[in-house]
Design a protein around this motif. Structure first.
Motif, PDB file in Angstrom:
ATOM      1  N   PHE A   1      -7.501  25.190 -17.671  1.00  0.00           N
ATOM      2  CA  PHE A   1      -7.116  25.887 -16.614  1.00  0.00           C
ATOM      3  C   PHE A   1      -6.143  25.465 -15.560  1.00  0.00           C
ATOM      4  O   PHE A   1      -5.580  26.334 -14.709  1.00  0.00           O
ATOM      5  CB  PHE A   1      -8.431  26.392 -15.830  1.00  0.00           C
ATOM      6  CG  PHE A   1      -9.152  27.629 -16.249  1.00  0.00           C
ATOM      7  CD1 PHE A   1      -8.413  28.943 -16.456  1.00  0.00           C
ATOM      8  CD2 PHE A   1     -10.546  27.602 -16.810  1.00  0.00           C
ATOM      9  CE1 PHE A   1      -9.095  30.059 -16.796  1.00  0.00           C
ATOM     10  CE2 PHE A   1     -11.099  28.767 -17.346  1.00  0.00           C
ATOM     11  CZ  PHE A   1     -10.498  30.079 -17.258  1.00  0.00           C
ATOM     12  N   GLY A   2      -6.331  24.182 -15.461  1.00  0.00           N
ATOM     13  CA  GLY A   2      -5.394  23.552 -14.540  1.00  0.00           C
ATOM     14  C   GLY A   2      -3.899  23.842 -14.654  1.00  0.00           C
ATOM     15  O   GLY A   2      -3.099  23.959 -14.004  1.00  0.00           O
ATOM     16  N   LEU A   3      -3.548  23.941 -16.173  1.00  0.00           N
ATOM     17  CA  LEU A   3      -2.113  24.290 -16.434  1.00  0.00           C
ATOM     18  C   LEU A   3      -1.754  25.670 -16.088  1.00  0.00           C
ATOM     19  O   LEU A   3      -0.830  26.026 -15.517  1.00  0.00           O
ATOM     20  CB  LEU A   3      -1.763  23.939 -18.130  1.00  0.00           C
ATOM     21  CG  LEU A   3      -1.954  22.415 -18.474  1.00  0.00           C
ATOM     22  CD1 LEU A   3      -1.951  22.263 -19.971  1.00  0.00           C
ATOM     23  CD2 LEU A   3      -0.831  21.625 -17.591  1.00  0.00           C
ATOM     24  N   VAL A   4      -2.914  26.589 -16.332  1.00  0.00           N
ATOM     25  CA  VAL A   4      -2.764  28.003 -16.084  1.00  0.00           C
ATOM     26  C   VAL A   4      -2.572  28.209 -14.635  1.00  0.00           C
ATOM     27  O   VAL A   4      -1.698  28.927 -14.218  1.00  0.00           O
ATOM     28  CB  VAL A   4      -4.031  28.665 -16.605  1.00  0.00           C
ATOM     29  CG1 VAL A   4      -4.045  30.175 -16.019  1.00  0.00           C
ATOM     30  CG2 VAL A   4      -4.242  28.671 -18.166  1.00  0.00           C
ATOM     31  N   VAL A   5      -3.327  27.449 -13.623  1.00  0.00           N
ATOM     32  CA  VAL A   5      -2.915  27.632 -12.300  1.00  0.00           C
ATOM     33  C   VAL A   5      -1.380  27.046 -11.996  1.00  0.00           C
ATOM     34  O   VAL A   5      -0.746  27.842 -11.169  1.00  0.00           O
ATOM     35  CB  VAL A   5      -4.066  26.742 -11.517  1.00  0.00           C
ATOM     36  CG1 VAL A   5      -3.760  26.649 -10.123  1.00  0.00           C
ATOM     37  CG2 VAL A   5      -5.427  27.535 -11.825  1.00  0.00           C
ATOM     38  N   GLN A   6      -1.027  26.073 -12.502  1.00  0.00           N
ATOM     39  CA  GLN A   6       0.224  25.445 -12.311  1.00  0.00           C
ATOM     40  C   GLN A   6       1.346  26.589 -12.613  1.00  0.00           C
ATOM     41  O   GLN A   6       2.396  26.535 -11.933  1.00  0.00           O
ATOM     42  CB  GLN A   6       0.323  24.036 -12.654  1.00  0.00           C
ATOM     43  CG  GLN A   6      -0.495  22.914 -12.169  1.00  0.00           C
ATOM     44  CD  GLN A   6      -0.049  23.029 -10.614  1.00  0.00           C
ATOM     45  OE1 GLN A   6       0.903  22.980 -10.079  1.00  0.00           O
ATOM     46  NE2 GLN A   6      -1.494  23.025  -9.804  1.00  0.00           N
ATOM     47  N   ALA A   7       1.012  26.975 -13.667  1.00  0.00           N
ATOM     48  CA  ALA A   7       1.960  28.043 -14.325  1.00  0.00           C
ATOM     49  C   ALA A   7       2.129  29.393 -13.539  1.00  0.00           C
ATOM     50  O   ALA A   7       3.050  29.954 -13.101  1.00  0.00           O
ATOM     51  CB  ALA A   7       1.684  28.575 -15.721  1.00  0.00           C
ATOM     52  N   ALA A   8       0.895  29.533 -12.967  1.00  0.00           N
ATOM     53  CA  ALA A   8       0.803  30.966 -11.896  1.00  0.00           C
ATOM     54  C   ALA A   8       1.741  30.411 -10.774  1.00  0.00           C
ATOM     55  O   ALA A   8       2.568  31.201 -10.120  1.00  0.00           O
ATOM     56  CB  ALA A   8      -0.336  31.148 -11.473  1.00  0.00           C
ATOM     57  N   VAL A   9       1.603  29.243  -9.917  1.00  0.00           N
ATOM     58  CA  VAL A   9       2.192  28.871  -8.750  1.00  0.00           C
ATOM     59  C   VAL A   9       3.667  28.747  -9.236  1.00  0.00           C
ATOM     60  O   VAL A   9       4.519  29.037  -8.319  1.00  0.00           O
ATOM     61  CB  VAL A   9       1.775  27.493  -8.345  1.00  0.00           C
ATOM     62  CG1 VAL A   9       2.532  26.928  -7.257  1.00  0.00           C
ATOM     63  CG2 VAL A   9       0.232  27.553  -7.958  1.00  0.00           C
TER      64      VAL A   9
END
Length: 318
Positions: free
Chosen positions: A231-239
């Protein structure tokens, strides 16, 4: 009488000195090198191992001229003895660390939960209980609390971990988020606007967007999907404006408060899964683990004021 209170069969408890000599000789493949490591004579090591073989009634080494090699039974026993000696060392260091209600804790957690929720809060626990040393490791796949010598772990799923005590921490409500500029560019004002938009997927929740589509009354979401392990990578991808994310709300509160992400739509996708603190059932928990458990439950429920009894620092005189 349960197993923990039954006397140990002494005939199966070889002298520690013999076990230490055997482990060193097995590791080096040499009585001489084992003797050098242990500051003993080669003859003393040989006698210790002979004593052990006599007690077991099994040959642990094959001796040929000046060389020794482990027998099949010896190789098996070497692995078991090495683990047992490591357990002794761990128990000793942990006992030494117990000053007052101090001690050590080995905790495993999910990577994103650890980095985005647990670690930012754990300084509070350390400040309250400075005598407790904490080791935090991350796991993505199932693991064994006993085999890996973990005191406790953070588990996501259902309350169905065999042989474990489970304490619910929080549920998981998923919300749709995107970078503000990305949301404006794609006019993401209703769920229907997601058609054709890149969707960010967390690997262990492959059906999350399909569930969202059903909840939103959409036939399907046919945009390209970018898959990430955490999820940490998902969040960074969204940002970074790579797409729209469907993530647990508590994991993105920092980004929502900072404005680097915005919530889209007034929708939450509930789940019957949740986050739990787990430890092995049937084992006495240490004072350190009891303090950590109570503190973690309070943090998860945001009730630190109401749990001061569990969170009050303790000292040698308590």
């Amino acid at each position: 009488m349960d197993a923990s209170s039954a006397p140990l069969p002494r005939r199966y408890l070889p002298p520690l000195s013999a076990l230490v000599a055997f482990e060193a000789a097995a590791r080096h493949g040499s009585f001489t090198r084992a003797a050098s490591e242990l500051d003993l004579t080669q003859g003393a090591v040989s006698r210790q191992i002979k004593l052990l073989e006599d007690q077991l009634g099994i040959a642990l080494f094959e001796r040929a001229r000046q060389r020794v090699t482990l027998t099949e039974a010896g190789a098996f026993y070497a692995r078991e003895v090495r683990e047992a000696l490591q357990a002794f060392v761990s128990a000793t260091t942990r006992t030494i660390a117990h000053r007052g209600r101090g001690g050590t804790l080995a905790i495993a957690t999910l990577p994103t939960f650890g980095t985005r929720w647990l670690v930012p809060r754990i300084a509070d626990f350390v400040a309250r209980h400075p005598g407790i040393e904490i080791s935090v490791s991350t796991r993505l796949r199932p693991f064994d609390l006993v085999a890996e010598r973990l005191d406790a772990a953070i588990h996501f799923g259902r309350a169905d971990w065999p042989g474990a005590e489970m304490y619910p921490l929080m549920g998981e409500d998923l919300v749709v988020v995107a970078a503000p500029a990305f949301a404006r560019l794609h006019s993401l004002e209703t769920p229907a606007a997601l058609g054709g938009v890149p969707l960010l997927v967390q690997a262990t929740r492959p059906a999350a967007w399909d569930d969202f589509a059903v909840t939103a009354g959409l036939d399907r979401l046919d945009g390209p999907r970018l898959r990430f392990e955490q999820f940490g990578l998902v969040v960074q991808a969204a940002v970074a404006s790579l797409g729209v994310a469907l993530v647990p709300e508590f994991l993105v509160r920092p980004e929502l408060e900072a404005g680097s992400l915005v919530r889209l739509f007034d929708m939450r996708i509930g789940s019957d899964l949740g986050y739990y603190l787990v430890h092995s059932r049937g084992r006495d928990i240490s004072p350190a683990l009891a303090l950590f458990r109570d503190w973690l439950l309070c943090m998860a429920r945001d009730c630190s004021v109401g749990c001061e009894a569990a969170l009050t620092p303790t000292g040698p005189d308590d």
